[in-house]
Every structure is written in structure tokens, then in C-alpha cells.
Design a protein around this motif. Sequence first.
Motif, PDB file in Angstrom:
ATOM      1  N   LEU A  38       0.963  -1.568  -0.082  1.00 16.64           N
ATOM      2  CA  LEU A  38      -0.530   0.237   0.507  1.00 16.64           C
ATOM      3  C   LEU A  38       0.888   1.153   0.170  1.00 16.64           C
ATOM      4  CD1 LEU A  38      -2.314  -0.847   3.040  1.00 16.64           C
ATOM      5  CD2 LEU A  38      -2.913  -1.059   0.479  1.00 16.64           C
ATOM      6  N   GLN A  39       0.380   2.149  -0.570  1.00 13.51           N
ATOM      7  CA  GLN A  39       1.283   3.799  -0.961  1.00 13.51           C
ATOM      8  C   GLN A  39       0.240   4.152  -0.079  1.00 13.51           C
ATOM      9  OE1 GLN A  39       2.108   4.715  -4.745  1.00 13.51           O
ATOM     10  NE2 GLN A  39       3.796   3.336  -5.022  1.00 13.51           N
ATOM     11  N   THR A  40       0.539   5.471   0.103  1.00 14.05           N
ATOM     12  CA  THR A  40       0.290   6.253   0.791  1.00 14.05           C
ATOM     13  C   THR A  40      -1.080   6.770   1.003  1.00 14.05           C
ATOM     14  OG1 THR A  40       1.912   7.746   1.309  1.00 14.05           O
ATOM     15  CG2 THR A  40      -0.132   8.583   2.237  1.00 14.05           C
ATOM     16  N   LYS A  41      -1.881   7.255  -0.537  1.00 12.50           N
ATOM     17  CA  LYS A  41      -3.238   7.453  -0.963  1.00 12.50           C
ATOM     18  C   LYS A  41      -4.070   5.977  -0.562  1.00 12.50           C
ATOM     19  CE  LYS A  41      -2.002   5.882  -6.212  1.00 12.50           C
ATOM     20  NZ  LYS A  41      -2.357   5.695  -7.146  1.00 12.50           N
ATOM     21  N   ASP A  42      -3.403   4.667  -1.091  1.00 14.66           N
ATOM     22  CA  ASP A  42      -4.086   3.176  -0.466  1.00 14.66           C
ATOM     23  C   ASP A  42      -4.687   2.715   1.088  1.00 14.66           C
ATOM     24  OD1 ASP A  42      -3.990   2.342  -3.288  1.00 14.66           O
ATOM     25  OD2 ASP A  42      -1.819   1.732  -2.463  1.00 14.66           O
ATOM     26  N   LEU A  43      -3.654   3.875   1.955  1.00 15.52           N
ATOM     27  CA  LEU A  43      -3.614   4.310   3.360  1.00 15.52           C
ATOM     28  C   LEU A  43      -4.570   4.560   3.350  1.00 15.52           C
ATOM     29  CD1 LEU A  43      -2.419   2.835   5.747  1.00 15.52           C
ATOM     30  CD2 LEU A  43      -1.235   5.536   5.921  1.00 15.52           C
ATOM     31  N   MET A  44      -4.570   6.062   3.200  1.00 14.41           N
ATOM     32  CA  MET A  44      -5.992   6.621   3.119  1.00 14.41           C
ATOM     33  C   MET A  44      -6.699   6.283   2.876  1.00 14.41           C
ATOM     34  SD  MET A  44      -4.081  10.426   1.206  1.00 14.41           S
ATOM     35  CE  MET A  44      -5.791  11.239   0.660  1.00 14.41           C
ATOM     36  N   ASN A  45      -7.502   5.601   1.928  1.00  8.54           N
ATOM     37  CA  ASN A  45      -8.294   5.140   1.589  1.00  8.54           C
ATOM     38  C   ASN A  45      -8.623   3.855   2.293  1.00  8.54           C
ATOM     39  OD1 ASN A  45      -9.296   6.497  -0.764  1.00  8.54           O
ATOM     40  ND2 ASN A  45      -7.949   5.050  -1.691  1.00  8.54           N
ATOM     41  N   TYR A  46      -8.084   3.169   2.828  1.00  6.66           N
ATOM     42  CA  TYR A  46      -8.280   1.584   3.008  1.00  6.66           C
ATOM     43  C   TYR A  46      -8.773   2.090   5.080  1.00  6.66           C
ATOM     44  CZ  TYR A  46      -7.251  -2.620   5.582  1.00  6.66           C
ATOM     45  OH  TYR A  46      -7.375  -4.186   6.057  1.00  6.66           O
ATOM     46  N   LEU A  47      -7.772   3.005   5.569  1.00 12.45           N
ATOM     47  CA  LEU A  47      -8.000   3.597   7.467  1.00 12.45           C
ATOM     48  C   LEU A  47      -8.817   4.798   6.941  1.00 12.45           C
ATOM     49  CD1 LEU A  47      -4.225   3.495   8.677  1.00 12.45           C
ATOM     50  CD2 LEU A  47      -6.365   2.102   8.819  1.00 12.45           C
ATOM     51  N   ARG A  48      -9.464   5.202   6.020  1.00 15.11           N
ATOM     52  CA  ARG A  48     -10.761   6.101   5.810  1.00 15.11           C
ATOM     53  C   ARG A  48      -9.936   7.378   6.379  1.00 15.11           C
ATOM     54  NH1 ARG A  48     -16.689   3.958   5.180  1.00 15.11           N
ATOM     55  NH2 ARG A  48     -15.839   1.932   3.678  1.00 15.11           N
ATOM     56  N   ILE A  49      -8.381   7.827   6.237  1.00 21.09           N
ATOM     57  CA  ILE A  49      -8.316   9.113   7.266  1.00 21.09           C
ATOM     58  C   ILE A  49      -7.622  10.393   5.393  1.00 21.09           C
ATOM     59  CG2 ILE A  49      -7.479   7.756   8.848  1.00 21.09           C
ATOM     60  CD1 ILE A  49      -4.337   7.540   7.603  1.00 21.09           C
ATOM     61  N   GLY A  50      -7.088  10.823   6.696  1.00 23.13           N
ATOM     62  CA  GLY A  50      -6.785  12.512   5.588  1.00 23.13           C
ATOM     63  C   GLY A  50      -5.174  12.007   4.886  1.00 23.13           C
ATOM     64  N   LYS A  51      -4.771  12.810   3.758  1.00 26.90           N
ATOM     65  CA  LYS A  51      -4.067  13.029   3.523  1.00 26.90           C
ATOM     66  C   LYS A  51      -2.777  12.951   4.163  1.00 26.90           C
ATOM     67  CE  LYS A  51      -1.075  15.021  -0.029  1.00 26.90           C
ATOM     68  NZ  LYS A  51      -0.686  16.337  -1.530  1.00 26.90           N
ATOM     69  N   ASP A  52      -2.748  13.990   5.129  1.00 29.96           N
ATOM     70  CA  ASP A  52      -2.247  14.992   6.567  1.00 29.96           C
ATOM     71  C   ASP A  52      -1.650  12.858   7.364  1.00 29.96           C
ATOM     72  OD1 ASP A  52      -1.583  17.485   5.080  1.00 29.96           O
ATOM     73  OD2 ASP A  52      -2.948  18.432   6.420  1.00 29.96           O
ATOM     74  N   ARG A  53      -2.526  12.835   7.580  1.00 30.42           N
ATOM     75  CA  ARG A  53      -2.926  12.121   8.657  1.00 30.42           C
ATOM     76  C   ARG A  53      -2.063  10.837   8.564  1.00 30.42           C
ATOM     77  NH1 ARG A  53      -7.487  12.087  13.383  1.00 30.42           N
ATOM     78  NH2 ARG A  53      -6.879  14.474  13.677  1.00 30.42           N
TER      79      ARG A  53
END
Length: 64
Positions: free
Chosen positions: A9-24
Motif C-alpha cells: 500500500l502506498q500513502t493514497k491506498d492507506l488513506m482509503n483503507y483507513l479512511r483518514i486524510g492525507k496529512d494523517r
Amino acid sequence: MGDNNFQVLQTKDLMNYLRIGKDRAYALMRSKSFPSMRIGKTYCVTMTSLQAWLNENAGKNVNL
């Protein structure tokens, strides 16, 4: 390679998987307690490492 455990998972994938924003997501990827790695300018984490980290931190507050 149909096994999700070897998925990276890259950062954008992590955002979608955890439903968190870009900064977090970026803060989490840079955190020393998080099992991410950096390849060039790209942060990534394996699904196996992420799931293990989530299990270890279940019920805890993670401050970023």
C-alpha cells in the motif's frame, strides 16, 4: 500473486483503507512506530505489516 498479504500500500491506498486524510496518512507513514518503508520519495507498507500493526494497537489511541 492473488494473496492480499503481499499487497503493498502506498500513502493514497492507506488513506482509503483507513479512511483518514492525507496529512494523517503521511504522518503515520513517517512515524517510527509504524512499519512503513521509504523507497525513493514513496512511502509504502505491506498489508501483512499493516494488519499486524493494527492488531497490536487495537484499542489504543495513536497520536500523530
